[in-house]
Scaffold this motif. Structure first.
Motif: not given
Length: 141
Positions: A5-10, A135-141
């Protein structure tokens, strides 16, 4: 491929920036067998070094017991490189002992503590063999 997720990447990038000029390190745990990173766990770099990271053995034991109690596993093991590209070093490869984990490297070489571009790359490391993965960054799962 690593899907995160974008949040985890951030959170991973923010930790790497905050600990610069020392390497940052941590784990993102997820349900056992899911390959889905969910729980961000920043760790202390016991080496406190700009060129090397080391999990504190007591903290690591506590983390593995906690993950076991929660039926989790380390889906992502991450650390930063502060002066070089985001690619596993020989030392990183020699310490990689979770064949099912995604090894994420973040390079803060170009931005340090500041906002700016970072390299965020993921690798599989199995028996000393390194394979970069998408790496695929997603908004949420």
């Amino acid at each position: 491929m690593l899907t995160i997720t974008q949040a985890l990447r951030d959170q991973i990038v923010a930790h790497a920036r905050a600990d610069h000029p020392d390497e940052a390190c941590g784990v993102v745990a997820g349900p056992a067998g899911s390959d889905r990173p969910e729980r961000f766990i920043p760790m202390l770099n016991a080496a406190r070094s700009p060129t090397f990271y080391e999990f504190d053995s007591t903290d690591l034991l506590r983390l593995y017991r906690e993950m076991d109690d929660r039926d989790e596993e380390p889906v992502v093991i991450y650390h930063s490189h502060t002066a070089t590209e985001a690619h596993p070093s020989r030392t990183d490869i020699s310490y990689a002992n979770e064949p099912s984990a995604h090894y994420v490297l973040v390079s803060t070489a170009d931005c340090g503590n500041e906002e700016g571009p970072v390299q965020f790359r993921s690798f599989r490391i199995v028996n000393g063999e390194v394979t970069e993965e998408a790496v695929e960054v997603v908004k949420e799962y």
